[in-house]
Design an enzyme around this catalytic site. Structure first.
Site, PDB file in Angstrom:
ATOM      1  N   HIS A  76       0.873  -1.176   0.000  1.00  0.00           N
ATOM      2  CA  HIS A  76       0.000   0.000   0.000  1.00  0.00           C
ATOM      3  C   HIS A  76       0.909   1.225   0.000  1.00  0.00           C
ATOM      4  O   HIS A  76       2.028   1.182   0.530  1.00  0.00           O
ATOM      5  CB  HIS A  76      -0.849  -0.077   1.274  1.00  0.00           C
ATOM      6  CG  HIS A  76      -1.866   1.000   1.443  1.00  0.00           C
ATOM      7  ND1 HIS A  76      -1.542   2.303   1.790  1.00  0.00           N
ATOM      8  CD2 HIS A  76      -3.225   0.972   1.349  1.00  0.00           C
ATOM      9  CE1 HIS A  76      -2.656   3.016   1.886  1.00  0.00           C
ATOM     10  NE2 HIS A  76      -3.688   2.238   1.635  1.00  0.00           N
ATOM     11  N   CYS A  86      -4.854   2.441  -3.551  1.00  0.00           N
ATOM     12  CA  CYS A  86      -3.605   2.963  -2.978  1.00  0.00           C
ATOM     13  C   CYS A  86      -2.465   1.979  -3.192  1.00  0.00           C
ATOM     14  O   CYS A  86      -1.638   1.767  -2.303  1.00  0.00           O
ATOM     15  CB  CYS A  86      -3.748   3.262  -1.489  1.00  0.00           C
ATOM     16  SG  CYS A  86      -4.891   4.585  -1.152  1.00  0.00           S
ATOM     17  N   ASP A 146       3.094  -4.042   8.242  1.00  0.00           N
ATOM     18  CA  ASP A 146       1.882  -3.248   8.051  1.00  0.00           C
ATOM     19  C   ASP A 146       0.736  -4.212   8.307  1.00  0.00           C
ATOM     20  O   ASP A 146       0.410  -5.048   7.464  1.00  0.00           O
ATOM     21  CB  ASP A 146       1.857  -2.702   6.616  1.00  0.00           C
ATOM     22  CG  ASP A 146       0.492  -2.119   6.238  1.00  0.00           C
ATOM     23  OD1 ASP A 146       0.341  -1.667   5.091  1.00  0.00           O
ATOM     24  OD2 ASP A 146      -0.433  -2.132   7.081  1.00  0.00           O
ATOM     25  N   LYS A 200     -10.098  -0.255  10.810  1.00  0.00           N
ATOM     26  CA  LYS A 200     -10.147  -1.448   9.968  1.00  0.00           C
ATOM     27  C   LYS A 200     -10.492  -2.690  10.802  1.00  0.00           C
ATOM     28  O   LYS A 200     -10.550  -3.794  10.258  1.00  0.00           O
ATOM     29  CB  LYS A 200      -8.816  -1.665   9.241  1.00  0.00           C
ATOM     30  CG  LYS A 200      -8.409  -0.447   8.419  1.00  0.00           C
ATOM     31  CD  LYS A 200      -8.146  -0.764   6.973  1.00  0.00           C
ATOM     32  CE  LYS A 200      -7.456   0.429   6.319  1.00  0.00           C
ATOM     33  NZ  LYS A 200      -8.064   0.863   5.079  1.00  0.00           N
ATOM     34  N   GLN A 233      -4.629  -4.705   7.404  1.00  0.00           N
ATOM     35  CA  GLN A 233      -5.656  -5.602   6.883  1.00  0.00           C
ATOM     36  C   GLN A 233      -5.724  -6.932   7.624  1.00  0.00           C
ATOM     37  O   GLN A 233      -6.589  -7.757   7.333  1.00  0.00           O
ATOM     38  CB  GLN A 233      -5.392  -5.881   5.393  1.00  0.00           C
ATOM     39  CG  GLN A 233      -5.509  -4.652   4.523  1.00  0.00           C
ATOM     40  CD  GLN A 233      -6.930  -4.112   4.470  1.00  0.00           C
ATOM     41  OE1 GLN A 233      -7.892  -4.857   4.609  1.00  0.00           O
ATOM     42  NE2 GLN A 233      -7.064  -2.815   4.288  1.00  0.00           N
TER      43      GLN A 233
END
Lengths: 149, 414
Positions: free
Chosen positions: B131, B372, B208, B234, B211
């Site tokens: 991303h 993104c 990261d 999220k 998600q």
């Protein structure tokens, strides 16, 4: 499908998306500009051939959503043969049609009114105006890439 | 017609849906079908009420006051931090820094850990599926510090090529930043293995985790990542709050990210001493209500049968994948072996934006665009995809309705 959407994707838009008019580069273009919609990746280049102050020829190449392609195609049909001043005026009228809460100033016969339906889909207005902003940039000889942000 | 087998679950999905007020509405006269969870998840009443409760009863600034409300606010805020610590199994709550979101967390590590120490010629390694929030901060560091950004390649299916990743690791690699789960493709990456490989070369690793939080259990000690970033919104929490986890010894050695109140021990015009972690990295008044909301989201998730959720989401993924494949002309982007319920697809003749608008006219919310992840789109030679991203409050019936709508999209164009 709702009536609004039906209006938006009317035959004319589908037709101009499938068979875009003046969809080719112009080798003897007087000026050109690039346009880009970073939100969805619509990209196009508008080529203008001027003869004195008349848009003698106008074309575009590019890829993107049906609205952006159809709008570019309809634009080339509407602007070809007009003077630069008339082209600027048409841009204003078109922009107002999509962004202001007014009745369209185009006559009902004018094909450009099919894009009035885009107003009901604010997220798509930039798709419809991309080609026109790019044309403006070409006419104003602005060689920087036009963006819709 | 798809011969998809029916989804079976012990979850009472209808009951769960009632926890989410926003789902109960019509869009263009159709029941809302919210398939855009990777962009942001919906919030259960418990989260909304926890934040409202704070503002109605406990609101005060944290850490500074001696009065009752301030003490209560501080307790709630730090209790939320303790919940985060338990949720990701950090060794200590002070390793969990509250920030605005994943993006801010990554920028914090880039500015405060990598930039001060990396020298020209040294390398930062990311992957081709990242991303923008896990690309741009590293580009900025490289531009500023003369370091080099390396990119590990992926397969067409959307999986990390582990041997290629390992080849990219060398003695110059100082930092590795990888997404646990791809937002555009749904791929779950073999991050534990990748972290081991990176550590073997002396590089530190940031995950990261944006998600991952809604779909996978996360144990930062087990993963042994050096930093882990995620967002509240999220994972059924509010926007404006997230966490950057870092190993204590690393955080202790880092200069502050932002300066101001709260992050200091002592200020004079001659010299200023910084606070210890976590407050060293929390300048200014924090998003107190947001942290409390995130804590409530963790409580809500913890109250659910997470194994049943994982199984249900896996069935949703397979049902949706087969269903989209069954509509001629639509192609899947991202077919990794291990995925969360994200299905990205394209149609050769219909642009993602047009698909999205027509689906929206029938009440269906999906995302159309580059997600993104422009370098990833370039890899596939695409400007955009349409993405459906599911949650445990989505149903088989919603997927069936979505498929009928996809067929209508074709009728308009083809």
């Amino acid at each position: 499908m709702s009536m609004d959407l039906r209006e938006l994707y009317q035959e004319i838009i589908i037709d101009h998306n499938r068979n875009p008019r003046n969809h080719h580069p112009l080798d003897d273009a007087t000026t050109q500009a690039n346009g880009f919609n970073p939100l969805c990746g619509d990209k196009l280049t508008v080529y203008v051939k001027l003869s004195n102050d008349v848009v003698a020829d106008l074309s575009f190449v590019g890829c993107g959503c049906a609205i952006s392609q159809a709008s570019a195609s309809l634009m080339t049909e509407a602007i070809k043969g007009k003077t630069i001043a008339e082209a600027h005026e048409l841009f204003q009228k078109f922009h107002h049609m999509l962004t202001l809460d007014e009745e369209p100033q185009f006559s009902a016969m004018d094909k450009l009114t099919v894009l009035a339906g885009v107003k009901a889909f604010p997220a798509r207005v930039k798709c419809a105006t991309l080609a026109w902003h790019t044309l403006e940039a070409a006419l104003n000889k602005d060689t920087a890439v036009v963006k819709t942000e | 017609m798809t011969s998809n087998a029916s989804i079976k679950t012990s979850l009472d999905v209808n009951k769960i849906r009632k926890d989410f007020p926003v789902l109960n509405q019509k869009i263009n006269d159709y029941d809302l079908i919210y398939f855009d969870n990777a962009a942001t998840t919906q919030k259960p009443k418990a989260v909304i009420e926890a934040m409202t409760q704070f503002y109605e009863h406990d609101n005060s600034n944290v850490h500074r006051g001696v009065h009752a409300l301030s003490v209560r606010a501080t307790e709630h805020y730090e209790a939320a931090r303790a919940k985060v610590k338990r949720f990701i199994n950090a060794k200590s709550a002070k390793e969990c820094i509250f920030v605005r979101g994943t993006t801010e967390g990554i920028n914090l590590v880039a500015q405060s850990f990598v930039a001060p120490y990396i020298v020209p010629g040294e390398e930062i390694l990311i992957t081709h599926m990242e991303h923008h929030s896990n690309i741009v901060p590293w580009q900025m560091v490289c531009k500023n510090r003369g370091s080099i950004l390396q990119v590990a390649p992926i397969s067409y299916e959307g999986e990390i090529l582990l041997d290629e990743f390992e080849k990219k690791l060398n003695d110059n690699t100082k930092f590795v930043a990888i997404n646990y789960v791809s937002n555009a493709l749904g791929t779950i990456n073999p991050v534990k293995q990748m972290i081991e490989m990176a550590h073997a070369k002396g590089a530190k690793v940031l995950l990261d985790g944006a998600q991952a939080m809604a779909h996978l259990p996360v144990d930062v000690q087990d993963l042994d990542c050096d930093f882990y970033a995620f967002s509240g919104h999220k994972m059924y929490g509010p926007t404006g709050i997230g966490v950057i986890y870092g190993k204590e010894e690393l955080l202790n050695g880092m200069p502050p990210y932002q300066g101001g109140g709260e992050m200091i021990q002592y200020v004079s015009f001659e010299s200023t001493e910084f606070a210890a972690i976590p407050h060293k990295f929390e300048a200014g008044t924090p998003n107190i209500a947001g942290a409390i909301g995130l804590g409530a989201a963790i409580d809500y998730l913890s109250s659910l049968d997470l194994d049943a959720i994982a199984d249900y989401e896996d069935q949703l993924l397979h049902y949706a994948t087969e269903a989209v494949q069954s509509v001629h002309g639509f192609n899947l982007i991202g077919t990794a072996g291990h995925k969360v319920p994200v299905v990205s697809f394209v149609h050769g003749k219909i642009h993602a934006h047009d698909i999205g608008t027509i689906l929206d006219s029938e009440g269906i919310a999906i995302r159309s665009g580059h997600h993104c992840a422009m370098p990833l789109m370039d890899f596939y030679g695409l400007a955009a995809t349409s993405r459906m991203s599911l949650s445990f409050y989505n149903t088989q019936q919603e997927i069936d309705f979505f498929i009928e709508a996809l067929k209508k999209v074709k009728e308009v164009f083809v």
